[in-house]
Design a protein around this motif. Structure first.
Motif, PDB file in Angstrom:
ATOM      1  N   THR B  65      14.287 -14.614   3.611  1.00 27.49           N
ATOM      2  CA  THR B  65      12.990 -14.516   4.105  1.00 27.49           C
ATOM      3  C   THR B  65      12.493 -13.039   4.599  1.00 27.49           C
ATOM      4  O   THR B  65      11.341 -12.357   4.085  1.00 27.49           O
ATOM      5  CB  THR B  65      12.296 -15.613   5.142  1.00 27.49           C
ATOM      6  N   GLY B  66      13.335 -12.645   5.464  1.00 29.37           N
ATOM      7  CA  GLY B  66      13.171 -11.029   5.668  1.00 29.37           C
ATOM      8  C   GLY B  66      13.262 -10.324   4.565  1.00 29.37           C
ATOM      9  O   GLY B  66      12.516  -9.133   4.419  1.00 29.37           O
ATOM     10  N   ALA B  67      14.134 -10.526   3.540  1.00 30.20           N
ATOM     11  CA  ALA B  67      14.302  -9.631   2.485  1.00 30.20           C
ATOM     12  C   ALA B  67      13.059  -9.654   1.656  1.00 30.20           C
ATOM     13  O   ALA B  67      12.734  -8.687   0.948  1.00 30.20           O
ATOM     14  CB  ALA B  67      15.573  -9.872   1.581  1.00 30.20           C
ATOM     15  N   TRP B  68      12.447 -10.864   1.546  1.00 31.97           N
ATOM     16  CA  TRP B  68      11.240 -10.980   0.676  1.00 31.97           C
ATOM     17  C   TRP B  68      10.329 -10.065   1.322  1.00 31.97           C
ATOM     18  O   TRP B  68       9.454  -9.393   0.709  1.00 31.97           O
ATOM     19  CB  TRP B  68      10.712 -12.334   1.019  1.00 31.97           C
ATOM     20  N   GLU B  69       9.947 -10.265   2.683  1.00 34.82           N
ATOM     21  CA  GLU B  69       9.181  -9.374   3.392  1.00 34.82           C
ATOM     22  C   GLU B  69       9.379  -7.836   3.243  1.00 34.82           C
ATOM     23  O   GLU B  69       8.557  -7.043   3.015  1.00 34.82           O
ATOM     24  CB  GLU B  69       8.941  -9.895   4.858  1.00 34.82           C
ATOM     25  N   ALA B  70      10.635  -7.501   3.557  1.00 29.76           N
ATOM     26  CA  ALA B  70      11.171  -5.975   3.397  1.00 29.76           C
ATOM     27  C   ALA B  70      10.613  -5.533   2.065  1.00 29.76           C
ATOM     28  O   ALA B  70      10.012  -4.431   1.950  1.00 29.76           O
ATOM     29  CB  ALA B  70      12.624  -6.040   3.452  1.00 29.76           C
ATOM     30  N   ALA B  71      10.916  -6.371   0.883  1.00 25.63           N
ATOM     31  CA  ALA B  71      10.549  -5.716  -0.484  1.00 25.63           C
ATOM     32  C   ALA B  71       9.141  -5.557  -0.574  1.00 25.63           C
ATOM     33  O   ALA B  71       8.509  -4.164  -0.826  1.00 25.63           O
ATOM     34  CB  ALA B  71      11.146  -6.843  -1.618  1.00 25.63           C
ATOM     35  N   LEU B  72       8.208  -6.387   0.181  1.00 26.53           N
ATOM     36  CA  LEU B  72       6.753  -6.244  -0.053  1.00 26.53           C
ATOM     37  C   LEU B  72       6.311  -5.031   0.946  1.00 26.53           C
ATOM     38  O   LEU B  72       5.237  -4.276   0.409  1.00 26.53           O
ATOM     39  CB  LEU B  72       5.924  -7.683   0.395  1.00 26.53           C
ATOM     40  N   VAL B  73       6.638  -4.887   2.237  1.00 21.82           N
ATOM     41  CA  VAL B  73       6.058  -3.774   2.980  1.00 21.82           C
ATOM     42  C   VAL B  73       6.465  -2.579   2.459  1.00 21.82           C
ATOM     43  O   VAL B  73       5.819  -1.541   2.684  1.00 21.82           O
ATOM     44  CB  VAL B  73       6.611  -4.234   4.438  1.00 21.82           C
ATOM     45  N   ASN B  74       7.767  -2.535   1.898  1.00 25.12           N
ATOM     46  CA  ASN B  74       8.222  -1.091   1.310  1.00 25.12           C
ATOM     47  C   ASN B  74       7.267  -0.598   0.299  1.00 25.12           C
ATOM     48  O   ASN B  74       6.990   0.357   0.001  1.00 25.12           O
ATOM     49  CB  ASN B  74       9.719  -1.280   0.727  1.00 25.12           C
ATOM     50  N   LEU B  75       6.822  -1.607  -0.424  1.00 26.57           N
ATOM     51  CA  LEU B  75       6.091  -1.152  -1.644  1.00 26.57           C
ATOM     52  C   LEU B  75       4.616  -1.177  -1.712  1.00 26.57           C
ATOM     53  O   LEU B  75       3.893  -0.557  -2.307  1.00 26.57           O
ATOM     54  CB  LEU B  75       6.505  -2.076  -2.944  1.00 26.57           C
ATOM     55  N   PHE B  76       4.005  -2.020  -0.885  1.00 25.64           N
ATOM     56  CA  PHE B  76       2.629  -2.413  -0.890  1.00 25.64           C
ATOM     57  C   PHE B  76       1.790  -1.914   0.528  1.00 25.64           C
ATOM     58  O   PHE B  76       2.474  -2.321   1.543  1.00 25.64           O
ATOM     59  CB  PHE B  76       2.054  -3.719  -1.268  1.00 25.64           C
ATOM     60  N   GLN B  77       0.726  -1.969   0.515  1.00 23.65           N
ATOM     61  CA  GLN B  77      -0.116  -2.029   1.825  1.00 23.65           C
ATOM     62  C   GLN B  77      -1.117  -3.074   1.742  1.00 23.65           C
ATOM     63  O   GLN B  77      -1.693  -3.492   0.596  1.00 23.65           O
ATOM     64  CB  GLN B  77      -0.897  -0.791   1.644  1.00 23.65           C
ATOM     65  N   PRO B  78      -1.518  -3.522   2.900  1.00 23.23           N
ATOM     66  CA  PRO B  78      -2.525  -4.637   2.959  1.00 23.23           C
ATOM     67  C   PRO B  78      -3.661  -4.152   1.957  1.00 23.23           C
ATOM     68  O   PRO B  78      -4.219  -3.046   1.752  1.00 23.23           O
ATOM     69  CB  PRO B  78      -3.004  -4.455   4.447  1.00 23.23           C
ATOM     70  N   GLY B  79      -4.184  -5.235   1.267  1.00 21.57           N
ATOM     71  CA  GLY B  79      -5.301  -5.092   0.453  1.00 21.57           C
ATOM     72  C   GLY B  79      -4.624  -4.951  -1.191  1.00 21.57           C
ATOM     73  O   GLY B  79      -5.374  -5.199  -2.037  1.00 21.57           O
ATOM     74  N   ASP B  80      -3.696  -4.457  -1.298  1.00 18.51           N
ATOM     75  CA  ASP B  80      -3.182  -4.293  -2.643  1.00 18.51           C
ATOM     76  C   ASP B  80      -2.937  -5.523  -3.262  1.00 18.51           C
ATOM     77  O   ASP B  80      -2.661  -6.541  -2.874  1.00 18.51           O
ATOM     78  CB  ASP B  80      -1.498  -3.648  -2.400  1.00 18.51           C
ATOM     79  N   LYS B  81      -3.265  -5.418  -4.568  1.00 21.65           N
ATOM     80  CA  LYS B  81      -3.366  -6.781  -5.489  1.00 21.65           C
ATOM     81  C   LYS B  81      -1.953  -6.994  -6.061  1.00 21.65           C
ATOM     82  O   LYS B  81      -1.093  -6.205  -6.559  1.00 21.65           O
ATOM     83  CB  LYS B  81      -4.127  -6.570  -6.666  1.00 21.65           C
ATOM     84  N   LEU B  82      -1.571  -8.488  -5.981  1.00 23.52           N
ATOM     85  CA  LEU B  82      -0.187  -8.992  -6.624  1.00 23.52           C
ATOM     86  C   LEU B  82      -0.448 -10.014  -7.333  1.00 23.52           C
ATOM     87  O   LEU B  82      -1.351 -10.541  -7.372  1.00 23.52           O
ATOM     88  CB  LEU B  82       0.790  -8.947  -5.273  1.00 23.52           C
ATOM     89  N   LEU B  83       0.361 -10.188  -8.416  1.00 21.73           N
ATOM     90  CA  LEU B  83       0.400 -11.341  -9.257  1.00 21.73           C
ATOM     91  C   LEU B  83       1.805 -12.152  -8.955  1.00 21.73           C
ATOM     92  O   LEU B  83       2.604 -11.670  -8.956  1.00 21.73           O
ATOM     93  CB  LEU B  83       0.303 -11.184 -10.683  1.00 21.73           C
TER      94      LEU B  83
END
Lengths: 385, 385
Positions: B65-83
């Motif tokens: 779960t930590g690794a999931w979050e790590a990937a997201l916070v490194n790449l995206f900012q709040p408000g970014d769109k994901l599919l």
């Protein structure tokens, strides 16, 4: 390339549980220090309960073979007459050892397919009106054939004939798997080792002796020192040994005995009985003949099955190389003719099912004629019992 | 009172091999000392081969779960769109996590009975002519349903649509069990954890990132620190970490990777495929419906089977209490409706047979309607393959 658990299904050494391995990984201690003495006293008290004796249990850093010799050299001198009963390979080895150290052993021949017939011991003892026979050597569970002998019956004939010979019983593969109340059965010396029902690696030998045996040993003028019971029993009073004991094996033993007690000795025996019966249910479907011909004498720790055309070792090789499982080989005159399944120690239903699946798949891969459905039969037995 | 091995047949954590446990028992070291730096460099080189990438593998002391979050916070900012694509419980959890940290996730709904349909991702991407979607999140092997998705197909539609979104793939229960050549498949970020194909206890999280992902993370202005790839990749050059790494878990990882290489990654995958097929042979005889409806999408690490009348957890309880085996529970909306068999990690034929015997006996003991002979069918498959 083998992955996963190795199924160590020889009739001992058995699979050592993590708890025991962990206990053995404790730091080595000063075997003359105060802590060690306390632990030894604790172990010596508990181990007596496993043998169900009020006597003394001597624990050697030795193999089972060493414990065999220890019992003999403590009690007898070269030239002393002993009576042994040929139940299989291990009774033969013990007899040979006794002869090697100068004892005059008369062996009652057996067929390796049935257990000790107490009446044949009675015949021999009756003829010995001068009480020259100093000891009777029998094996409780013959690991080589999967046959358990009736020790109570042997005691009974000794009593009936009023013969003073000491009763020495090898319980190497029966203690902790099969009921063995030493005192109740009047066994003077029980010989055991660590790698079967005790669930330990090999390395400890046991002589569990009653008062009669200890007194006989004190009277016996024997040129042995290392094995000497009197000296060890004396030092054991305070929790120490006259030699450097195998401390970490003893830590493992302490844990293993706790495990036996937690389950309850009677439950441990019932578990083994159930797994042995399930194994025979499978064998019957496979159409493999059991080395043991007497229904009441089937071993609870080992099942020995006959394979025709000398293919037993081919099966074992395939089981090892393709299925990551060790099965027991045929020993002595049974070499190549049988294979043995060990179902003892730290063992459960699913380990048994995996084991039997390994045998059944091994038979298939080795192209040994058999009927499928053995595992199914075992599962049916297990769920019904 | 349970004896013998515990059959840990949930779909991870998988059974940790003795070799790995032993490596983890090495003394803890100075994580700033010269020896540790050497070991880290060795591990970082080797672990790239497992992911089949020339990129960087970041190893966190974290859960998956930590690794999931790590990937997201490194790449995206709040408000970014994901599919994201709903393949089951884990894709849902990951999506929820993304929303929780402020990302604007559009989820393509799924039925939990089939894998990712790449054409549906294509449809969404085609509509996004302004390239607002910054990333696509998919789960390679959905542990909750036993369904494996076609990652190559997802990459293909991204390329065909010429969409620059990053491809993030959860390989938590596929890496080390199922073929996953990251670079070849054009996966920008692969997220993994230690307790499945790596055969370790839980405790390590992985982000395996290519150059495109690393560059995107450097450009991304994100208020995270602990998870920051750039900082870790930089310090990893010399074999160190900006935080205190989980050294003994890394020692275990080193050993586990050696084991994977000794067997060969391709052989590891073939072994898993064979055990998964044998499990399905058994399930078919039992008459239990597979949660996965698409033959090509059956997972090689997990089999999820449907049990009617909400009896799945009764089966699991019996398996645990009577047979010393843990089976996976139904997660999320499948709670009580399915049970899951994990057949991954350090696993072999006889462990599988024991496991399947446990399921078959469990069905019998739980009085769940089924046909016997599942274990037999699996054995027939195994000996034939």
């Amino acid at each position: 390339m083998q992955r996963g658990w190795h199924f160590l299904q020889i009739p001992g050494p058995s699979n050592t549980p993590q708890r025991v391995l962990k206990a053995m990984s404790s730091p080595t201690v000063d075997h003359r220090g105060p802590e060690f003495g306390k632990v030894t006293l604790e172990i010596l008290n508990k181990v007596k309960e496993v043998f169900q004796t009020s006597g003394d249990v001597i624990i050697y850093p030795s193999s089972g073979t060493g414990a065999w010799e220890a019992a003999l050299v403590n009690l007898f001198q070269p030239g002393d007459k002993l009576l042994s009963y040929e139940s299989g390979h291990f009774s033969t080895l013990w007899k040979n050892l006794a002869k090697k150290i100068g004892l005059d052993v008369h062996e009652i021949p057996g067929d390796w397919r049935s257990g000790v017939q107490a009446e044949r011991i009675a015949e021999n003892l009756k003829q010995d009106s001068g009480h020259e026979i100093k000891g009777v050597m029998v094996v409780h569970n013959e690991t080589s054939t999967g046959i358990t002998s009736d020790i109570k019956a042997v005691r009974k004939v000794l009593d009936e004939v009023k013969h003073p010979a000491l009763l020495l019983v090898d319980v190497v593969s029966s203690l902790g798997t099969t009921s063995f109340p030493q005192d109740k059965w009047g066994v003077d010396v029980a010989i055991c080792a660590s790698q079967k029902g005790f669930m330990l690696p090999p390395g400890l030998g046991f002589n569990s002796i009653n008062k009669k045996a200890l007194e006989a040993s004190i009277k016996n003028v024997s040129l042995n020192s290392y094995w000497n019971w009197e000296r060890i029993v004396e030092m054991n009073q305070t929790g120490y040994y006259p030699y450097t004991p195998a401390s970490n094996m003893l830590f493992g033993l302490n844990e293993a005995i706790d495990m036996l007690f937690e389950e309850g000795l009677e439950n441990v025996c019932q578990r083994h009985k159930r797994h042995a019966q399930a194994t025979r249910e499978a064998a019957q479907i496979w159409g493999l003949e059991n080395q043991c011909l007497v229904p009441d004498e089937h071993s609870d720790s080992t099942t020995a099955l006959i394979v025709n055309d000398g293919k037993a070792d081919i099966l074992r090789k395939i089981a090892l190389e393709k299925l990551n499982m060790s099965l027991g080989t045929g020993l002595g005159k049974l070499k190549g003719k049988i294979f043995r399944i060990g179902h003892l120690g730290d063992f459960n239903d699913l380990m048994l099912c995996g084991t039997l699946a390994g045998v059944e798949m091994g038979l298939e891969l080795a192209k040994i004629p058999h009927q499928k459905g053995g595992v199914q039969a075992a599962m049916d037995y297990l769920t019904g019992n």
